[in-house]
Write a protein that holds these residues in place. Structure first.
Motif, PDB file in Angstrom:
ATOM      1  N   GLY A  44       0.807  -1.219   0.000  1.00 22.89           N
ATOM      2  CA  GLY A  44       0.000   0.000   0.000  1.00 22.89           C
ATOM      3  C   GLY A  44       0.836   1.263   0.000  1.00 22.89           C
ATOM      4  O   GLY A  44       0.328   2.337  -0.307  1.00 22.89           O
ATOM      5  N   GLU A  45       2.122   1.145   0.341  1.00 20.03           N
ATOM      6  CA  GLU A  45       3.001   2.320   0.369  1.00 20.03           C
ATOM      7  C   GLU A  45       3.640   2.554  -0.990  1.00 20.03           C
ATOM      8  O   GLU A  45       3.826   1.629  -1.779  1.00 20.03           O
ATOM      9  CB  GLU A  45       4.110   2.141   1.413  1.00 20.03           C
ATOM     10  N   ARG A  46       3.966   3.800  -1.216  1.00 17.45           N
ATOM     11  CA  ARG A  46       4.670   4.194  -2.438  1.00 17.45           C
ATOM     12  C   ARG A  46       6.161   3.983  -2.227  1.00 17.45           C
ATOM     13  O   ARG A  46       6.704   4.327  -1.180  1.00 17.45           O
ATOM     14  CB  ARG A  46       4.387   5.659  -2.747  1.00 17.45           C
TER      15      ARG A  46
ATOM     16  N   THR B 299      16.552   5.291 -13.106  1.00 17.33           N
ATOM     17  CA  THR B 299      15.777   5.824 -11.995  1.00 17.33           C
ATOM     18  C   THR B 299      14.428   5.121 -11.952  1.00 17.33           C
ATOM     19  O   THR B 299      13.728   5.047 -12.967  1.00 17.33           O
ATOM     20  CB  THR B 299      15.580   7.344 -12.147  1.00 17.33           C
ATOM     21  N   LEU B 300      14.077   4.619 -10.781  1.00 14.75           N
ATOM     22  CA  LEU B 300      12.786   3.961 -10.589  1.00 14.75           C
ATOM     23  C   LEU B 300      11.679   4.974 -10.863  1.00 14.75           C
ATOM     24  O   LEU B 300      11.711   6.092 -10.371  1.00 14.75           O
ATOM     25  CB  LEU B 300      12.665   3.441  -9.151  1.00 14.75           C
ATOM     26  N   ASP B 301      10.699   4.545 -11.663  1.00 15.89           N
ATOM     27  CA  ASP B 301       9.569   5.416 -11.967  1.00 15.89           C
ATOM     28  C   ASP B 301       8.257   4.656 -11.802  1.00 15.89           C
ATOM     29  O   ASP B 301       8.251   3.473 -11.462  1.00 15.89           O
ATOM     30  CB  ASP B 301       9.700   6.020 -13.368  1.00 15.89           C
ATOM     31  N   ASP B 302       7.160   5.321 -12.055  1.00 19.88           N
ATOM     32  CA  ASP B 302       5.835   4.730 -11.853  1.00 19.88           C
ATOM     33  C   ASP B 302       5.458   3.710 -12.921  1.00 19.88           C
ATOM     34  O   ASP B 302       4.420   3.058 -12.807  1.00 19.88           O
ATOM     35  CB  ASP B 302       4.766   5.826 -11.802  1.00 19.88           C
ATOM     36  N   GLN B 303       6.274   3.558 -13.966  1.00 22.58           N
ATOM     37  CA  GLN B 303       5.984   2.583 -15.021  1.00 22.58           C
ATOM     38  C   GLN B 303       6.357   1.163 -14.623  1.00 22.58           C
ATOM     39  O   GLN B 303       5.863   0.201 -15.195  1.00 22.58           O
ATOM     40  CB  GLN B 303       6.722   2.968 -16.317  1.00 22.58           C
TER      41      GLN B 303
ATOM     42  N   ASP C 113       2.054  -0.925  -8.655  1.00 23.52           N
ATOM     43  CA  ASP C 113       1.017  -0.297  -9.462  1.00 23.52           C
ATOM     44  C   ASP C 113       1.159   1.209  -9.272  1.00 23.52           C
ATOM     45  O   ASP C 113       0.889   1.721  -8.185  1.00 23.52           O
ATOM     46  CB  ASP C 113      -0.368  -0.769  -9.035  1.00 23.52           C
ATOM     47  N   ASN C 114       1.634   1.883 -10.301  1.00 22.47           N
ATOM     48  CA  ASN C 114       1.879   3.325 -10.246  1.00 22.47           C
ATOM     49  C   ASN C 114       2.760   3.710  -9.054  1.00 22.47           C
ATOM     50  O   ASN C 114       2.488   4.680  -8.352  1.00 22.47           O
ATOM     51  CB  ASN C 114       0.570   4.104 -10.206  1.00 22.47           C
ATOM     52  N   GLY C 115       3.784   2.915  -8.824  1.00 21.90           N
ATOM     53  CA  GLY C 115       4.745   3.218  -7.776  1.00 21.90           C
ATOM     54  C   GLY C 115       4.377   2.726  -6.392  1.00 21.90           C
ATOM     55  O   GLY C 115       5.170   2.846  -5.462  1.00 21.90           O
ATOM     56  N   LYS C 116       3.190   2.163  -6.241  1.00 16.98           N
ATOM     57  CA  LYS C 116       2.766   1.639  -4.936  1.00 16.98           C
ATOM     58  C   LYS C 116       2.940   0.126  -4.898  1.00 16.98           C
ATOM     59  O   LYS C 116       2.641  -0.560  -5.870  1.00 16.98           O
ATOM     60  CB  LYS C 116       1.305   1.980  -4.660  1.00 16.98           C
ATOM     61  N   LEU C 117       3.371  -0.356  -3.762  1.00 17.60           N
ATOM     62  CA  LEU C 117       3.538  -1.795  -3.567  1.00 17.60           C
ATOM     63  C   LEU C 117       2.169  -2.428  -3.355  1.00 17.60           C
ATOM     64  O   LEU C 117       1.436  -2.040  -2.445  1.00 17.60           O
ATOM     65  CB  LEU C 117       4.439  -2.059  -2.362  1.00 17.60           C
ATOM     66  N   VAL C 118       1.824  -3.388  -4.223  1.00 15.80           N
ATOM     67  CA  VAL C 118       0.531  -4.063  -4.093  1.00 15.80           C
ATOM     68  C   VAL C 118       0.689  -5.514  -3.636  1.00 15.80           C
ATOM     69  O   VAL C 118      -0.262  -6.092  -3.105  1.00 15.80           O
ATOM     70  CB  VAL C 118      -0.299  -3.989  -5.398  1.00 15.80           C
TER      71      VAL C 118
END
Length: 155
Positions: free
Chosen positions: A22-24, A39-43, A130-135
């Motif tokens: 749930g955290e980014r 660089t880590l990104d939201d993709q 998912d969009n930078g958040k850990l699911v």
């Protein structure tokens, strides 16, 4: 003096907190085996973390025979924690050997990033994003299981 050491050690867990579902994920930048920055990104959808040579070998076996760009097509990134490896060995042998791989390896040379994602040293950690958040997070102790999981990811 002992007071300051005790205080520092008690605050250390606050600085090196593991990311929870749930955290980014905080962005980071590492160099790959060709000294190219990433660089880590939201993709990114899958973050693979190997904290030992045995775990990294599992990733290598799982990716054997896959075409160049296989991980990138699945929006996956692979981090190898090589901080325990002697620098001379890394520079002269290990990193040049990694340059023959047909996939990128983000090298965590100083353990700046991999401690954020704790897992058993002998397993490959899979972080589903998912969009930078850990699911979700999974641990794999076999290359076969890891390969099957990667095949399930849609390119």
């Amino acid at each position: 003096m002992k007071y300051w050491v005790a205080l520092f050690l008690s605050l250390l867990p606050l600085w090196v907190q593991a990311v929870e579902v749930g955290e980014r994920l905080a962005p980071w930048t590492l160099l790959d085996q060709f000294d190219q920055a990433y660089t880590l990104d939201d993709q990114v959808q899958v973050l693979l973390v190997a904290r030992s040579m045995d775990a990294a070998k599992q990733v290598d076996v799982a990716l054997q025979g896959q075409p160049k760009g296989y991980l990138e097509a699945r929006h996956a990134v692979f981090i190898a924690d090589i901080q325990r490896m002697p620098r001379l060995i890394a520079r002269l042998f290990a990193v040049p050997a990694m340059q023959a791989y047909n996939y990128r390896v983000m090298l965590d040379r100083d353990a700046r990033i991999s401690p954020r994602y704790p897992a058993p040293v002998d397993k490959v950690l899979w972080l589903q994003l998912d969009n930078g958040k850990l699911v979700a997070r999974h641990e794999y102790d076999s290359a076969t299981q890891l390969r099957q999981a990667l095949e399930q990811v849609q390119p």
